[in-house]
Write a protein that holds these residues in place. Structure first.
Motif, PDB file in Angstrom:
ATOM      1  N   SER A  14       0.490  -0.863   0.308  1.00 56.46           N
ATOM      2  CA  SER A  14      -0.258   0.165   0.193  1.00 56.46           C
ATOM      3  C   SER A  14       0.680   0.827  -0.017  1.00 56.46           C
ATOM      4  O   SER A  14       1.399   1.253   1.211  1.00 56.46           O
ATOM      5  CB  SER A  14      -0.977  -0.435   1.375  1.00 56.46           C
ATOM      6  N   GLY A  15       1.207   1.882  -1.196  1.00 52.70           N
ATOM      7  CA  GLY A  15       2.423   2.717  -1.854  1.00 52.70           C
ATOM      8  C   GLY A  15       2.275   3.612   0.072  1.00 52.70           C
ATOM      9  O   GLY A  15       3.764   3.693   0.685  1.00 52.70           O
ATOM     10  N   TYR A  16       1.516   4.121   0.141  1.00 54.93           N
ATOM     11  CA  TYR A  16       1.579   5.113   1.751  1.00 54.93           C
ATOM     12  C   TYR A  16       3.418   4.800   2.376  1.00 54.93           C
ATOM     13  O   TYR A  16       3.401   5.548   2.933  1.00 54.93           O
ATOM     14  CB  TYR A  16       0.321   5.309   1.844  1.00 54.93           C
ATOM     15  N   ARG A  17       2.460   3.492   2.821  1.00 54.08           N
ATOM     16  CA  ARG A  17       2.904   2.843   3.321  1.00 54.08           C
ATOM     17  C   ARG A  17       4.884   2.357   3.217  1.00 54.08           C
ATOM     18  O   ARG A  17       5.289   2.163   4.142  1.00 54.08           O
ATOM     19  CB  ARG A  17       2.924   1.092   3.551  1.00 54.08           C
ATOM     20  N   TYR A  18       5.249   2.753   1.893  1.00 61.48           N
ATOM     21  CA  TYR A  18       6.664   1.720   1.326  1.00 61.48           C
ATOM     22  C   TYR A  18       7.208   3.878   1.171  1.00 61.48           C
ATOM     23  O   TYR A  18       8.102   3.002   0.588  1.00 61.48           O
ATOM     24  CB  TYR A  18       5.658   1.250   0.581  1.00 61.48           C
ATOM     25  N   MET A  19       6.317   4.782   1.538  1.00 65.87           N
ATOM     26  CA  MET A  19       7.004   5.430   1.211  1.00 65.87           C
ATOM     27  C   MET A  19       8.272   5.851   1.761  1.00 65.87           C
ATOM     28  O   MET A  19       8.259   5.815   3.323  1.00 65.87           O
ATOM     29  CB  MET A  19       5.912   6.854   1.005  1.00 65.87           C
ATOM     30  N   PRO A  20       8.902   6.400   1.187  1.00 64.96           N
ATOM     31  CA  PRO A  20      10.367   6.975   2.354  1.00 64.96           C
ATOM     32  C   PRO A  20       9.976   8.025   2.810  1.00 64.96           C
ATOM     33  O   PRO A  20       8.731   8.795   2.706  1.00 64.96           O
ATOM     34  CB  PRO A  20      11.690   7.076   0.733  1.00 64.96           C
ATOM     35  N   LEU A  49       2.363   3.429  -5.279  1.00 65.91           N
ATOM     36  CA  LEU A  49       1.213   2.132  -6.315  1.00 65.91           C
ATOM     37  C   LEU A  49       0.613   2.771  -5.329  1.00 65.91           C
ATOM     38  O   LEU A  49       0.520   2.351  -4.108  1.00 65.91           O
ATOM     39  CB  LEU A  49       2.122   0.914  -5.845  1.00 65.91           C
ATOM     40  N   LEU A  50      -0.792   2.552  -6.341  1.00 65.87           N
ATOM     41  CA  LEU A  50      -1.938   2.165  -5.793  1.00 65.87           C
ATOM     42  C   LEU A  50      -2.401   1.189  -5.683  1.00 65.87           C
ATOM     43  O   LEU A  50      -2.902   0.738  -6.981  1.00 65.87           O
ATOM     44  CB  LEU A  50      -3.728   3.457  -5.886  1.00 65.87           C
ATOM     45  N   THR A  88      -8.472  -2.150  -8.162  1.00 65.21           N
ATOM     46  CA  THR A  88      -7.205  -1.817  -9.592  1.00 65.21           C
ATOM     47  C   THR A  88      -6.389  -1.826  -8.833  1.00 65.21           C
ATOM     48  O   THR A  88      -6.004  -0.965  -7.874  1.00 65.21           O
ATOM     49  CB  THR A  88      -8.162  -0.729 -10.076  1.00 65.21           C
ATOM     50  N   PHE A  89      -5.387  -1.592 -10.082  1.00 56.05           N
ATOM     51  CA  PHE A  89      -4.119  -1.597  -9.325  1.00 56.05           C
ATOM     52  C   PHE A  89      -3.447   0.499  -9.914  1.00 56.05           C
ATOM     53  O   PHE A  89      -3.452  -0.241 -11.325  1.00 56.05           O
ATOM     54  CB  PHE A  89      -3.145  -2.660  -9.836  1.00 56.05           C
ATOM     55  N   ARG A  90      -3.041   0.731  -9.419  1.00 51.21           N
ATOM     56  CA  ARG A  90      -1.800   1.408 -10.480  1.00 51.21           C
ATOM     57  C   ARG A  90      -1.000   1.952 -10.420  1.00 51.21           C
ATOM     58  O   ARG A  90      -0.404   2.420  -8.970  1.00 51.21           O
ATOM     59  CB  ARG A  90      -2.607   3.592 -10.522  1.00 51.21           C
TER      60      ARG A  90
END
Lengths: 99, 428
Positions: free
Chosen positions: B280-286, B304-305, B310-312
């Motif tokens: 879940s993109g937000y969790r992997y954001m530096p 990445l959403l 759906t995946f973006r």
């Protein structure tokens, strides 16, 4: 429901990997510390490596890098920190065409 | 003699290629470095891309890009054993298309090269160089060094370089998912026929439930020009605990699934591929997306959403690369590549963009992504209700009767069901 069709066969992983093109380096890009593996209780790499690079033989992990799809899963899940992981050099390794 | 560029981009995926394209088009001296042989050879994705952001970046995108099929049908299935309940949405609008990322990336790199970027392949970058005061000044590959005012890190989901710099910690299983994919050739006409689509139009299909053995995650099916891409995505944190058979066996079970396999049973598996994706993109954001002389884009930035249906990733990657390319132009005009300036030129607009807004908005998805019950009980419940309604032998039940008795069989009270539904609606 019965259609009378034969149940389709699963393709074995070694045959699946034949569908993908590689230029295998003679140097391994991943190095595994088998002493640490021997102490690992769960060995999740044997289930989750999609290329089955980690195989149990007589309770010991046998590692081969040749079929590696370079996904990085083993590096992330290894509970023993037993894996020195990197990408192949010189454009070697997997050569995707249709993905 | 020392070689120096305005910008070095590490990694020629959609993010890196777009960064290089934008920076080169605006007149900067750009080096785009790629570890693979040729462009695109290390690229894997699920199968579909949203077009709007790419049209903003690349002129003539719709005409020139390697687009296989425009997605006109969206299917979501809940799978329980050999039964499934499917919802289909059909539209005359198409916001996304299918392709091979190997092809799309190769096209993007060509555009960057035509815009003047220097593309060098077969070079694995071993580290990002810093000077004595911690400013990023270039890259090192096997002892060879190249210098630039700005380095754009587009290394992808495996962040070896950022880890080495100490900007991120080592990736944890809770932050990423494993995607495994097969590409099966069945022919263009057969795809049109079996998926009931016109030439050039396609299907995106997400499946949840028994396809992952009840593990959080799902399966996907995308129609390409003359092939289908099928595969699984599993969240590593729960997969490590729950996995009961090798992942390659699970993908093969998807390919040979009684209700799905007939769609491609006569086809040839052309390629087998795998990759990690940010969960879940937000969790992997530096913590920060820029430092002195450095910007981080694409998967490396955790962009990445995943909404569950759906995946973006590709369009987010390309857009972040494009934004970093523009920021590089401005920073060099201003003669200031310091951390504060790059954060205000790149990170700030990115965090305010629709991408990060959407990542924040969909954080609730994590609740049911990490809730294994959802992936076991609800597909079974849905299939049970459908079976009671449609597999009639005697009296036809009402919908409510069917729901009530199916819920009971799966150990769910109507109250619990209502509460879970309420939570899902609220989280989404």
């Amino acid at each position: 429901m019965s259609t009378g069709e034969a149940k389709p066969k699963l393709i074995r992983v070694e045959d699946l990997l034949q569908r993908t093109v590689y230029d295998v380096d003679h140097r391994a890009h991943i190095v595994v510390d088998s002493e640490k593996c021997a102490k690992c209780p769960k060995k999740p790499c044997t289930y989750l490596c999609p290329a089955s690079c980690y195989v149990l033989v007589d309770d010991r992990i046998v590692f081969s890098y040749e079929g590696c799809l370079e996904c990085g899963t083993c590096r992330v899940i290894c509970p023993m920190d037993a894996i020195s992981w990197n990408f192949p050099v010189s454009g070697k390794g997997v050569q995707y065409r249709f993905s | 003699m020392e070689t120096k560029f305005d910008v070095i981009v590490v990694g020629a995926g959609p993010a890196g290629a777009s960064a290089a394209y934008t920076a080169a088009k605006r007149g900067l001296k750009v080096l785009l470095v790629e570890r693979g042989r040729g462009a695109g050879s290390k690229q894997v994705f699920g199968g579909r891309v949203y077009a709007a952001p790419l049209r903003e970046i690349y002129e003539g995108f719709d005409k020139e890009a390697p687009i296989h099929r425009w997605v006109r049908k969206e299917r979501v299935s809940l799978v329980d054993g050999n039964r499934m309940v499917t919802v289909e949405y059909e539209s005359d609008q198409a916001a996304s298309f299918t392709t091979y990322l190997t092809q799309l990336t190769s096209w993007m790199v060509d555009r960057a090269v035509n815009a003047g970027a220097v593309f060098v392949d077969e070079v694995r970058v071993d580290s990002i160089l810093r000077d004595g005061s911690g400013r990023v000044v270039g890259i090192d590959s096997g002892g060879e060094r190249v210098y630039a005012d700005i380095v754009i890190d587009a290394e992808g989901v495996n962040r070896l370089l950022l880890e080495k710099l100490g900007l991120v910690e080592k990736t944890r299983p809770s932050q990423v998912a494993l995607g495994v994919k097969e590409v099966i050739k069945i022919g263009e006409d057969k795809i049109n026929e079996r998926f009931s689509v016109a030439p050039g139009e396609g299907v995106s299909w997400v499946l949840v439930g028994a396809v992952t053995g009840g593990m959080p995650g799902g399966a996907f099916i995308y129609t390409n020009k003359d092939t289908v891409s099928i595969g699984l995505v599993v969240y590593l944190e729960t997969a490590v605990e729950m996995v009961e058979e090798p992942i390659h066996v699970m993908v093969e079970k998807l390919r040979t699934h009684p209700a799905l396999g007939r769609l491609w049973a006569d086809g040839d598996v052309m390629e087998y591929a795998a990759r990690l994706t940010p969960e879940s993109g937000y969790r992997y954001m530096p913590r920060k997306l820029a430092a002195h002389g450095l910007m981080v884009v694409g998967d490396a930035a955790g962009l990445l959403l995943n909404t569950g249906y759906t995946f973006r990733g590709v369009d987010y990657a390309a857009l972040s690369g494009h934004m970093a390319g523009e920021a590089a132009v401005k920073a060099l005009e201003q003669g200031d590549v310091g951390e504060e300036n790059l954060r205000s030129l790149y990170e700030k607009p990115l965090l305010e963009s629709f991408m990060v807004r959407d990542l924040r908005r969909h954080r609730g998805i994590e609740w049911f992504m990490s809730n294994p019950e959802f992936f076991k009980k609800y597909p079974a419940l849905a299939a049970g209700v459908a079976s009671k309604l449609f597999d009639l032998e005697g009296e036809a039940p009402t919908l409510l009767d069917a729901l009530r008795s199916s819920a009971k069989e799966h150990g769910l009270s109507m109250f619990r069901l209502a509460m879970d539904m309420f939570r899902v609606v609220r989280k989404l």
